[in-house]
Write a protein that holds these residues in place. Structure first.
Motif, PDB file in Angstrom:
ATOM      1  N   CYS A  56      29.570  42.167  -7.683  1.00 17.87           N
ATOM      2  CA  CYS A  56      30.894  42.251  -8.288  1.00 17.87           C
ATOM      3  C   CYS A  56      30.794  43.186  -9.481  1.00 17.87           C
ATOM      4  O   CYS A  56      29.898  43.026 -10.316  1.00 17.87           O
ATOM      5  CB  CYS A  56      31.367  40.861  -8.727  1.00 17.87           C
ATOM      6  N   ARG A  66      39.810  52.442  -2.157  1.00 15.55           N
ATOM      7  CA  ARG A  66      40.753  51.812  -1.237  1.00 15.55           C
ATOM      8  C   ARG A  66      40.839  52.570   0.079  1.00 15.55           C
ATOM      9  O   ARG A  66      40.998  51.969   1.149  1.00 15.55           O
ATOM     10  CB  ARG A  66      42.136  51.725  -1.883  1.00 15.55           C
ATOM     11  N   THR A  79      36.677  51.965   1.671  1.00 17.77           N
ATOM     12  CA  THR A  79      36.066  50.799   1.046  1.00 17.77           C
ATOM     13  C   THR A  79      34.679  50.543   1.604  1.00 17.77           C
ATOM     14  O   THR A  79      34.488  50.586   2.826  1.00 17.77           O
ATOM     15  CB  THR A  79      36.944  49.550   1.269  1.00 17.77           C
ATOM     16  N   SER A  99      36.070  44.217  -1.055  1.00 18.63           N
ATOM     17  CA  SER A  99      37.499  44.278  -1.319  1.00 18.63           C
ATOM     18  C   SER A  99      37.734  44.734  -2.753  1.00 18.63           C
ATOM     19  O   SER A  99      36.852  44.586  -3.613  1.00 18.63           O
ATOM     20  CB  SER A  99      38.167  42.915  -1.087  1.00 18.63           C
ATOM     21  N   ARG A 137      40.243  44.489  -6.140  1.00 21.95           N
ATOM     22  CA  ARG A 137      41.294  43.741  -6.829  1.00 21.95           C
ATOM     23  C   ARG A 137      41.567  44.433  -8.166  1.00 21.95           C
ATOM     24  O   ARG A 137      40.630  44.675  -8.935  1.00 21.95           O
ATOM     25  CB  ARG A 137      40.868  42.285  -7.074  1.00 21.95           C
ATOM     26  N   LEU A 171      43.073  43.710 -11.459  1.00 26.69           N
ATOM     27  CA  LEU A 171      43.476  42.544 -12.233  1.00 26.69           C
ATOM     28  C   LEU A 171      44.139  42.973 -13.540  1.00 26.69           C
ATOM     29  O   LEU A 171      43.825  44.035 -14.081  1.00 26.69           O
ATOM     30  CB  LEU A 171      42.248  41.686 -12.555  1.00 26.69           C
ATOM     31  N   PRO A 207      40.083  46.825 -12.710  1.00 30.33           N
ATOM     32  CA  PRO A 207      39.797  46.957 -11.274  1.00 30.33           C
ATOM     33  C   PRO A 207      38.393  46.423 -10.962  1.00 30.33           C
ATOM     34  O   PRO A 207      37.423  46.753 -11.644  1.00 30.33           O
ATOM     35  CB  PRO A 207      39.862  48.468 -11.032  1.00 30.33           C
ATOM     36  N   GLU A 208      38.289  45.581  -9.957  1.00 35.11           N
ATOM     37  CA  GLU A 208      37.016  44.987  -9.565  1.00 35.11           C
ATOM     38  C   GLU A 208      36.758  45.257  -8.089  1.00 35.11           C
ATOM     39  O   GLU A 208      37.675  45.196  -7.259  1.00 35.11           O
ATOM     40  CB  GLU A 208      37.027  43.465  -9.784  1.00 35.11           C
ATOM     41  N   ASN A 213      32.641  40.451   0.019  1.00 36.55           N
ATOM     42  CA  ASN A 213      33.353  39.373   0.681  1.00 36.55           C
ATOM     43  C   ASN A 213      32.518  38.103   0.786  1.00 36.55           C
ATOM     44  O   ASN A 213      33.056  37.028   1.045  1.00 36.55           O
ATOM     45  CB  ASN A 213      33.805  39.820   2.074  1.00 36.55           C
TER      46      ASN A 213
END
Length: 532
Positions: A258, A270, A273, A278, A280, A282, A503-504, A508
């Protein structure tokens, strides 16, 4: 895989700026790039922190990077729930109850122990932890977190009362659940002389410190003396990586699970990837602004400071440095929090004509030469160049002085000498917490020369800060905080930029848990297939 290709920006101001100056990221320090490996072990969590920890002792904490780690190794009476809100839940406490506007009763859960043979956690340890921060001899940088806390009464082994001199609306979210609410062992801290930095003598959380390498990595391991649910990971590896590009490379190499990534790579990531990952984006509770030292001779005329406000194109900054992902800030209090303003007094795009008129009114001989202090992080350097470009258009020549974050954090503090006198312009940011008090209290008169580098001092602001801290009426608090932000802007000492985004990129295989401001709750992160 190349993640640095971007389309030509459509914003004319950004295109004009990029014609004026370009910033190369290739020469930036890697910030502790770890050795490359194929993948992280399943029972380990590898996380990127934006900077290194300077102290595991709350009394000398200087950044959110440290508070992020405290939650894994220490307990507070209360903690933020792992549900993406600022709501709190019991941690070490069996309960915390407000008995009156100035008294909060608490009781600890029995049987909680400190590591290293330092025994059971007691109410006396709670008193020690809080009164240690209150002790003037400790010079706690974050003393304002505790507001008007006067002392802690101990009733028996597990229960006591916090006694405040005045009501404090932020006592629970900031004072108890924040980083300064970490409960330390009196016996353990006393055994090392009353102070420590990167070698804590005892732990009370689900993890304990296994190793720390300066500017490289902190490793936590399961605390065998933890009495709660077993920690999800055998180890958590936290890498100190100030440079986003280094973090992105480490993630793609399989070293991280992460990582906060740069805003400019959100689009390319995006579109392409990495496998089993994924993205995110935030929200962030940070406050980014340009500050001006009003006690510097070049800036002691409010008309000059106001001219600088009007000259700076914030929209161009956000296009260049945040790639349009971050919203314009209206002040330190982000959207969704009590006291948020709908708009600034100075338009986000600026007004160069108004800036030139103010400089002429102030009798400034152009060009005016000023210095802008920044950290050497890529986004700050880009922001600084847009500021430089904006001010050049109105006759102000700006010299950019970039430095390491640790050096930058001292430039406005009087305890480090007289260098604050030479400070003129600077780019600053800090993270907020769950209450507007935390975003606003650092700009009071008693913070001049500590965290208030603008040396902004306003009696109405100080009075409102105190009143807003004491009232429980949310609508009234909101009115006060909006007025306080008006006063900051009217002083000319501040040009608000953004509250940012976080942004992170996340594997998965990991269930990552974040606070509403985008910071991870390390204690609650777990393998994605583990049932809670």
């Amino acid at each position: 895989m190349n993640k640095k290709v971007h389309a030509e920006p459509t914003n004319p101001a950004r295109r004009s700026f990029l014609q004026y100056a370009s910033l190369s990221l290739a020469g930036l320090a890697a910030g502790g790039l770890p050795a490359i490996c194929l993948a992280t072990p399943r029972d380990e969590f590898h996380y990127r922190n934006y900077q290194d920890v300077a102290s595991f002792d709350p009394v000398s904490s200087v950044s959110a990077a440290e508070g992020l780690l405290y939650g894994a190794i220490y307990q507070n009476l209360l903690r933020f729930r792992p549900d993406g809100t600022w709501a709190t839940e019991n941690d070490a406490a069996e309960y915390v109850r407000q008995a009156s506007p100035t008294r909060y009763d608490f009781r600890l859960k029995p049987g909680q122990v400190f590591s290293g043979g330092f025994g059971e956690m007691t109410a006396d340890d709670v008193r020690f932890s809080f009164e240690r921060i209150l002790d003037p001899a400790m010079h706690a940088l974050n003393l304002p977190d505790l507001g008007p806390l006067d002392h802690v009464e101990v009733h028996d082994r597990y229960s006591g009362t916090f006694v405040l001199r005045a009501p404090y609306a932020a006592f629970i979210p900031v004072g108890l659940a924040g980083p300064n609410g970490a409960i330390l062992s009196r016996k353990a801290v006393t055994s090392v002389g009353g102070r420590f930095t990167t070698d804590p003598p005892a732990f009370s959380g689900p993890y304990r410190l296994k190793s720390w390498r300066a500017q490289r990595k902190t490793v936590f391991e399961r605390n065998p003396e933890w009495t709660g649910k077993t920690a999800p990971f055998a180890e958590i590896h936290v890498y100190a990586m100030s440079d986003d590009k280094a973090a992105e490379m480490a993630y793609e190499a399989g070293q991280l699970d992460c990582a906060q990534i740069s805003v400019e790579t959100v689009g390319p990531f995006r579109r392409d990837t990495p496998p089993e990952s994924s993205i995110r984006v935030l929200p962030s509770g940070r406050n980014y602004w340009l500050g001006m030292n009003r006690d510097n001779p070049a800036l002691n005329d409010v008309r000059v400071r106001r001219a600088i406000q009007y000259a700076i194109d914030v929209e161009a900054i956000l296009e260049a440095a945040w790639f349009g992902l971050a919203p314009v800030s209206t002040g330190p209090i982000p959207e969704g929090m009590t006291g948020h303003r709908d708009q600034t007094l100075v338009p986000a795009s600026g007004d160069p004509e108004r800036a030139r008129a103010l400089l002429q009114e102030a009798g400034v001989a152009l060009p005016l030469h000023l210095r802008l202090d920044v950290t050497n992080r890529a986004r700050e350097l880009t922001t600084a160049q847009v500021v430089q470009w904006s001010l050049k258009k109105v006759g102000i020549e700006v010299e950019i002085r970039a430095q390491e974050n640790s050096a930058f954090l001292t430039i406005g503090m009087e305890q480090y000498g007289d260098q604050w006198r030479d400070v003129q312009l600077f780019l600053q940011d800090f993270v907020g917490l769950a209450d507007p008090y935390y975003s606003m209290t650092w700009f009071t008169s008693d913070q001049v020369g500590i965290w208030n580098w603008e040396r902004f001092s306003n009696a109405e602001y100080d009075r409102l800060n105190q009143l807003a801290m004491e009232t429980g009426d949310d609508a009234e608090r909101s009115r006060m905080y909006r007025r306080m932000q008006d006063l900051m802007e009217e002083s000319g000492c501040y040009r608000f930029i953004t509250n940012g985004v976080m942004p992170e990129i996340i594997r998965n295989s990991i269930h990552a848990v974040f606070r509403p401001d985008g910071y991870a709750l390390l204690r609650d992160c777990r393998p994605a297939d583990r049932v809670v």
